[in-house]
Design a protein around this motif. Structure first.
Motif, PDB file in Angstrom:
ATOM      1  N   ALA A  48       0.772  -1.233   0.000  1.00  0.00           N
ATOM      2  CA  ALA A  48       0.000   0.000   0.000  1.00  0.00           C
ATOM      3  C   ALA A  48       0.804   1.285   0.000  1.00  0.00           C
ATOM      4  O   ALA A  48       0.580   2.173   0.778  1.00  0.00           O
ATOM      5  CB  ALA A  48      -0.941  -0.002   1.190  1.00  0.00           C
ATOM      6  N   LEU A  49       1.785   1.368  -0.861  1.00  0.00           N
ATOM      7  CA  LEU A  49       2.525   2.615  -0.944  1.00  0.00           C
ATOM      8  C   LEU A  49       1.840   3.526  -1.958  1.00  0.00           C
ATOM      9  O   LEU A  49       2.361   3.792  -3.026  1.00  0.00           O
ATOM     10  CB  LEU A  49       3.972   2.353  -1.347  1.00  0.00           C
ATOM     11  CG  LEU A  49       4.788   1.705  -0.229  1.00  0.00           C
ATOM     12  CD1 LEU A  49       6.104   1.169  -0.774  1.00  0.00           C
ATOM     13  CD2 LEU A  49       5.048   2.689   0.877  1.00  0.00           C
ATOM     14  N   THR A  50       0.639   3.946  -1.607  1.00  0.00           N
ATOM     15  CA  THR A  50      -0.110   4.784  -2.521  1.00  0.00           C
ATOM     16  C   THR A  50       0.713   5.997  -2.879  1.00  0.00           C
ATOM     17  O   THR A  50       0.730   6.472  -3.983  1.00  0.00           O
ATOM     18  CB  THR A  50      -1.382   5.305  -1.846  1.00  0.00           C
ATOM     19  OG1 THR A  50      -1.948   4.251  -1.155  1.00  0.00           O
ATOM     20  CG2 THR A  50      -2.332   5.847  -2.858  1.00  0.00           C
ATOM     21  N   GLN A  84      -4.824   1.672  -2.746  1.00  0.00           N
ATOM     22  CA  GLN A  84      -3.829   1.140  -1.829  1.00  0.00           C
ATOM     23  C   GLN A  84      -3.600  -0.342  -2.059  1.00  0.00           C
ATOM     24  O   GLN A  84      -2.892  -0.983  -1.289  1.00  0.00           O
ATOM     25  CB  GLN A  84      -4.301   1.355  -0.382  1.00  0.00           C
ATOM     26  CG  GLN A  84      -4.720   2.764  -0.127  1.00  0.00           C
ATOM     27  CD  GLN A  84      -4.312   3.245   1.252  1.00  0.00           C
ATOM     28  OE1 GLN A  84      -3.946   2.467   2.101  1.00  0.00           O
ATOM     29  NE2 GLN A  84      -4.365   4.539   1.440  1.00  0.00           N
ATOM     30  N   GLU A  86       1.964   5.906   4.294  1.00  0.00           N
ATOM     31  CA  GLU A  86       2.435   4.723   4.999  1.00  0.00           C
ATOM     32  C   GLU A  86       3.747   5.036   5.706  1.00  0.00           C
ATOM     33  O   GLU A  86       4.514   5.870   5.249  1.00  0.00           O
ATOM     34  CB  GLU A  86       2.676   3.594   4.000  1.00  0.00           C
ATOM     35  CG  GLU A  86       1.431   3.176   3.252  1.00  0.00           C
ATOM     36  CD  GLU A  86       0.407   2.553   4.176  1.00  0.00           C
ATOM     37  OE1 GLU A  86       0.805   1.843   5.116  1.00  0.00           O
ATOM     38  OE2 GLU A  86      -0.790   2.801   3.963  1.00  0.00           O
ATOM     39  N   SER A  99       5.249   8.424   4.149  1.00  0.00           N
ATOM     40  CA  SER A  99       4.867   9.044   2.887  1.00  0.00           C
ATOM     41  C   SER A  99       3.657   9.924   3.188  1.00  0.00           C
ATOM     42  O   SER A  99       2.750   9.516   3.902  1.00  0.00           O
ATOM     43  CB  SER A  99       4.546   7.991   1.833  1.00  0.00           C
ATOM     44  OG  SER A  99       3.376   7.305   2.158  1.00  0.00           O
ATOM     45  N   ARG A 112       0.882  12.947   1.618  1.00  0.00           N
ATOM     46  CA  ARG A 112       0.331  13.638   0.452  1.00  0.00           C
ATOM     47  C   ARG A 112      -0.193  14.992   0.921  1.00  0.00           C
ATOM     48  O   ARG A 112      -0.949  15.063   1.876  1.00  0.00           O
ATOM     49  CB  ARG A 112      -0.781  12.797  -0.170  1.00  0.00           C
ATOM     50  CG  ARG A 112      -1.303  13.372  -1.454  1.00  0.00           C
ATOM     51  CD  ARG A 112      -2.306  12.444  -2.110  1.00  0.00           C
ATOM     52  NE  ARG A 112      -1.641  11.436  -2.945  1.00  0.00           N
ATOM     53  CZ  ARG A 112      -2.306  10.685  -3.829  1.00  0.00           C
ATOM     54  NH1 ARG A 112      -3.606  10.814  -3.974  1.00  0.00           N
ATOM     55  NH2 ARG A 112      -1.669   9.796  -4.559  1.00  0.00           N
TER      56      ARG A 112
END
Lengths: 157, 660, 178
Positions: free
Chosen positions: A20-22, A58, B602, B610, B612
């Motif tokens: 899930a490294l969107t 994800q 994550e 990470s 956004r």
């Protein structure tokens, strides 16, 4: 969403680590390239998660496909080529922008045709309705306009 | 025990619905006065029993009765109280119960506020609503009973879907259903009028306020849903053209057309059969939405868990209700005399244009939503129709609609003169074109053209609003005189202006956010900072926080503008204890001209994440515009002419003037 | 008159499509690869990692490729059916072990049984992407020329085996002989 999750669980299993490294932090040479990557991913549909784009999904597979898209971009492939690559494997389902083919003519050209037909019928209808209007003489018309002006003040429509 | 009581109350409600649906209708057709008199008591009784059933379900949720299957699937003892209550409509069965409760509520409202309408008309309207209720109540009892017990009660419930554990979702469904179901009133009035063969302007006057109220709720419900998706899904978008979203947009579009068409029918007596058709279509589309969402024929992000027998049932119901009413329409409408004539250029003709455009957009949205289904059913495989297609189609339809929206309110009824109209509009037109050109030249790109179009239309609508106001006050002398005229204008006039301005505000939001927004996906560790949209985002730390029914990683992000801290955001990544589902809670700094939006991705090891980050200029204007629209609706229904005295006189006049 | 019937007509056409749509599963996405030669691959074998397996193994006779993984719940669900298929001798069943750890896969097989003629290891899922795999388990049936002729998505049930998989295999075999 519930169903999508159930499906994802069913197909991917539970012990699968959620990669899930969107929001993977890919490196790009320029902002334009980054923007291109983002826009391309937004137009590609994730297969396991029902209605999410590759940019937002994800799911594990979506992560793999993002990786593919990134690599192919680095190899200098165009958006069209990358999309074709995915379509060859997963079918037109992966693209949110349906291709223009005989099977989708109705989809792409239907609404403009609806618009033109609507215009045509509206004009025809109005022509039919205006017949009597022309028979009013000038005095009557002025009188009607006055009445309507009064009426107009009372209400929004 | 109380759950069984609820179940029993639903059964009684169904029996009363049968009485309410059949007896007054037969009475009205046969002329049995005491049969038509059954309508109001039956409707009240149905409402009371459904309220009991709803209260029973609420009791089951609030007291954690996991022996009730629906409660076990959608609640948990650790769930906060407000969400336990909201969980009543958190899934299919309970949301259906809310649906019928609201339907019964609308029916009681019709019964209460129509004391001055002809008894026979009221009886028919209530009957039609009773017939709809029969369909939904039997659907609940035969396929989707929320009161079913489990053989062995689990010790703990599976918890409400975490996506739904959000304040927006507590009120989004009730508002939306108020809208969907409220359209049934206009539908019932239309069918009653068709059945009675009297389609004069009186029925338009009766159904107009109901339609406006339903439209208002629908507007609020949809925009709340959009706001929720923006906050909760963590992808920063406000509309995805998902089938479920489209299912709510289509009735809204037709209801918008219906409001305008009703205005013409009421004031000018024309468009009669067209208005009836729109009333039928608006409610039919809200039923269609129910089918699409609950049957599983389409893939959507937020569809209910589905099963095919339910789909089959709703389809059968859809065919009976929609097919039946359209058949009645085809049978009765040819006898409706076409109304008064109007000029080629007149407010009528422009409103006709508005109606046709709205219906064409609806048809396009329907086509795009259902095309994957056609494609598959024709054996051509699977296809996706997503935002690129829908946006392209909206670009086709929005400009003519926006242009008409500016001209319409300024044009005279029945006939207007092109030259004088142009004289009134040329200044507004000039300003709008200038705005368009300014934005187009500033961006000179294809995307820039879209923004220019949105901004140009917004300016156009705002400018024509001013023109409209000015043309009205021209007759007044001096400021005092002009003020007097402004005060004399009806609330429905102001309602229209406010709603139209709402569209302008909305257009600004959509245009601005589509191009001026900025988005960054970055890897941030404690102490790292990143620049987005001229702001500095300082990522301080991520802490473990325990919620009532989840554990969360909560980040602290400080936003600085020129070195001065202006906001602290706490985006979260929650893992819900019962289901193990992971949810993103974005941190948003809300502003009039921009939102700053941070979503946590994550953990990437070594304490960094990470992340956004979005800068969303004018995004609030999207929902602000919707609220203005709803406010416009509220102003319109609060108009003096809907207050009792005058209403009564008019209704009586109609009654004695033209017996049904 | 006709224009008043138009809305009803349009609605009835829609209703027919809805009825058809209810019979279909929107989550099942047909593969564009059906009718095309199986995408090329060259992968290590699970049991003998030093030996490679490629398309040549799938040519010459009708064969089945079953995509599975030890972490996949659906695979366990269908495993008895896969065994039944292999035991029936209708066609050799090759495994494609998808994004799995070798030890996990081996342990899983020793626990639930190994019906596969040979197993290719797709550690990174790249071959999976080439084959258009979007969820495991998936099952492909290839003809003697190595062309994909049928794809089953999701766990196979005994009914699927009896009514779809075996008949397709029989048909392809007859085709190959003629």
């Amino acid at each position: 969403m519930i169903r999508a999750l159930l499906l994802a669980l069913m197909l991917l299993g539970t012990a699968m680590p959620v990669a899930a490294l969107t929001m993977d932090s890919y490196e790009f040479e320029s902002e334009a390239e980054r923007e291109r990557f983002r826009e391309l991913l937004a137009e590609l549909r994730c297969l396991v998660c029902q209605n999410e784009s590759l940019a937002d999904s994800q799911a594990d597979l979506a992560g793999d496909l993002r990786e593919q898209v990134y690599e192919q971009m680095q190899q200098g492939k165009t958006n069209g080529e990358i999309t074709e690559y995915l379509v060859a494997r997963y079918g037109d389902f992966v693209r949110y922008r349906p291709p223009v083919t005989p099977g989708t003519y109705l989809l792409w050209f239907g609404p403009p045709v609806i618009l033109l037909l609507g215009l045509f019928f509206a004009v025809r209808l109005l022509r039919g309705r205006t017949g009597q209007e022309q028979q009013l003489n000038e005095a009557q018309r002025r009188r009607a306009a006055e009445l309507l002006d009064e009426d107009d003040r009372g209400d929004g429509h | 025990m109380i759950a069984e009581l609820g179940h029993f109350a639903v059964i009684l409600a169904l029996l009363l619905a049968v009485v309410q649906g059949v007896v007054p209708l037969v009475g009205s057709l046969r002329g049995y006065v005491n049969w038509t008199a059954v309508a109001r008591p039956a409707a009240t009784g149905q409402f009371v029993f459904l309220a009991i059933a709803f209260a029973a379900l609420a009791h089951a949720f609030l007291t954690d009765q996991f022996s009730v299957a629906y409660v076990a699937q959608n609640s948990n003892s650790a769930l906060p109280l407000a969400y336990k209550f909201a969980a009543i409509w958190g899934a299919h069965e309970g949301s259906l119960l809310l649906w019928v409760l609201i339907l019964a509520g609308w029916t009681v409202a019709v019964a209460a506020f129509s004391r001055n309408l002809p008894e026979i008309m009221v009886a028919r309207v209530i009957s039609v609503m009773g017939l709809i209720s029969i369909g939904f109540l039997s659907f609940i009892l035969f396929t989707s009973n929320p009161f079913d017990r489990l053989m062995r009660a689990p010790a703990e419930g599976r918890d409400l879907n975490p996506l739904l554990q959000d304040p927006g979702l507590v009120i989004h469904p009730p508002l939306l259903y108020m809208g969907y179901v409220g359209l049934s009133v206009a539908f019932a009035f239309a069918l009653a009028a068709l059945a009675g063969g009297r389609l004069d302007s009186t029925w338009a006057r009766w159904s107009r306020p109901w339609t406006t109220v339903a439209w208002m709720f629908l507007t609020l419900g949809i925009s709340l849903g959009s706001w929720w998706a923006y906050n909760e899904l963590g992808w920063g978008g406000w509309w995805f053209w998902d089938p479920v979203e489209n299912a709510s947009l289509m009735p809204w579009l037709v209801a918008t057309g219906l409001m305008h068409s009703l205005a013409v029918t009421e004031k000018r007596g024309t468009f009669r059969s067209w208005t009836v058709l729109l009333a039928i279509l608006a409610f039919s589309l809200s039923l269609l939405g129910t089918f699409l969402v609950r049957s599983g024929v389409l893939t959507s992000v937020h569809a209910f868990a589905t099963d095919p027998t339910r789909g089959l049932y709703i389809l059968a119901f859809l065919i009976v209700v929609v097919g039946g009413s359209l058949a009645l329409y085809a049978w009765r409408s040819p006898t409706i005399a076409s109304g008064t004539r109007f000029g080629f250029l007149s407010r009528e003709s422009l409103l006709l244009g508005n109606n046709l455009l709205l219906l064409a957009i609806t048809a396009a949205v329907l086509l795009g939503t259902l095309y994957p289904l056609f494609y598959d059913a024709m054996g051509m495989g699977k296809l996706s129709v997503g935002f690129p297609w829908f946006n392209a189609m909206f670009l086709l339809f929005a400009p003519p609609l926006g242009v008409l929206m500016g001209i319409g309110p300024i044009t005279r009824w029945q006939h207007d003169d092109a030259q004088s109209l142009w004289r009134r509009l040329r200044l507004a037109c000039g300003i709008a074109v200038l705005a368009f050109l300014a934005f187009a030249l500033y961006h000179h790109s294809v995307d820039g053209l879209k923004v220019a179009l949105g901004m140009g239309l917004a300016v156009w609508i705002a400018a024509t609003t001013v023109v409209s106001l000015r043309s009205r006050v021209r007759a007044g002398t001096g400021l005092a005189g002009k003020w007097r005229i402004l005060r004399r204008q009806s609330r429905s006039y102001y309602g229209m202006l406010v709603a139209h301005l709402g569209i302008a505000v909305f257009a600004v939001g959509v245009a601005a956010v589509s191009i001026w927004g900025e988005e960054r996906d970055v890897r941030l560790g404690p102490g790292d900072e990143v620049q987005v949209g001229g702001y500095t985002f300082l990522f301080r730390e991520v802490a473990k926080v325990d919620g009532p029914n989840y554990r969360s990683d909560m980040a602290t992000v400080t936003v600085l503008n020129d070195g001065t801290p202006i906001a602290t955001l706490n985006p979260e990544k929650r893992r819900y204890n019962a289901s193990g589902q992971v949810m993103t809670e974005s941190g948003v700094d809300v502003g009039f001209t921009r939102d700053l939006y941070v979503a946590l991705g994550e953990p990437l090891g070594d304490g960094s994440w990470s992340v956004r980050i979005y800068d969303k200029p004018f995004v609030r204007w999207i929902w602000g515009g919707s609220i203005l629209m709803a406010l416009g609706g509220l102003l319109a229904v609060s108009d003096r002419r809907y207050r009792v005295a005058r209403y009564k006189a008019k209704a009586e006049q109609a009654l004695h003037g033209k017996p049904a | 008159m006709i224009r008043y019937l138009l809305p009803l007509g349009i609605f009835l056409v829609l209703a027919v499509f809805f009825a058809v749509g209810l019979q279909r599963d929107p989550s099942e996405i047909p593969s564009p690869l059906v009718g095309k030669p199986a995408p090329e691959f060259q992968l290590p074998r699970l049991h003998q990692p030093e030996r490679a397996i490629d398309n040549a193994a799938l040519e010459g006779e009708v064969s089945v490729v079953n995509v599975w993984a030890s972490w996949c719940v659906g695979c366990r669900e269908e495993h008895e059916v896969v065994k039944a298929l292999a035991n029936s001798g209708a066609a050799p069943v090759y495994g494609l072990n998808y994004k799995d750890a070798r030890e996990d896969a081996l342990r899983w097989l020793s626990h639930f049984g190994d019906p596969y003629t040979a197993i290719a290891v797709d550690r990174d899922g790249d071959v999976g992407i080439d084959w258009g795999v979007y969820g495991v388990p998936e099952t492909f049936i290839l003809d003697a020329d190595g062309v994909i002729r049928y794809k089953h998505i999701g766990p196979m049930s005994e009914t699927d085996l009896r009514e779809k998989i075996l008949p397709v295999i029989r048909e392809l075999k007859t085709e190959a002989r003629s």
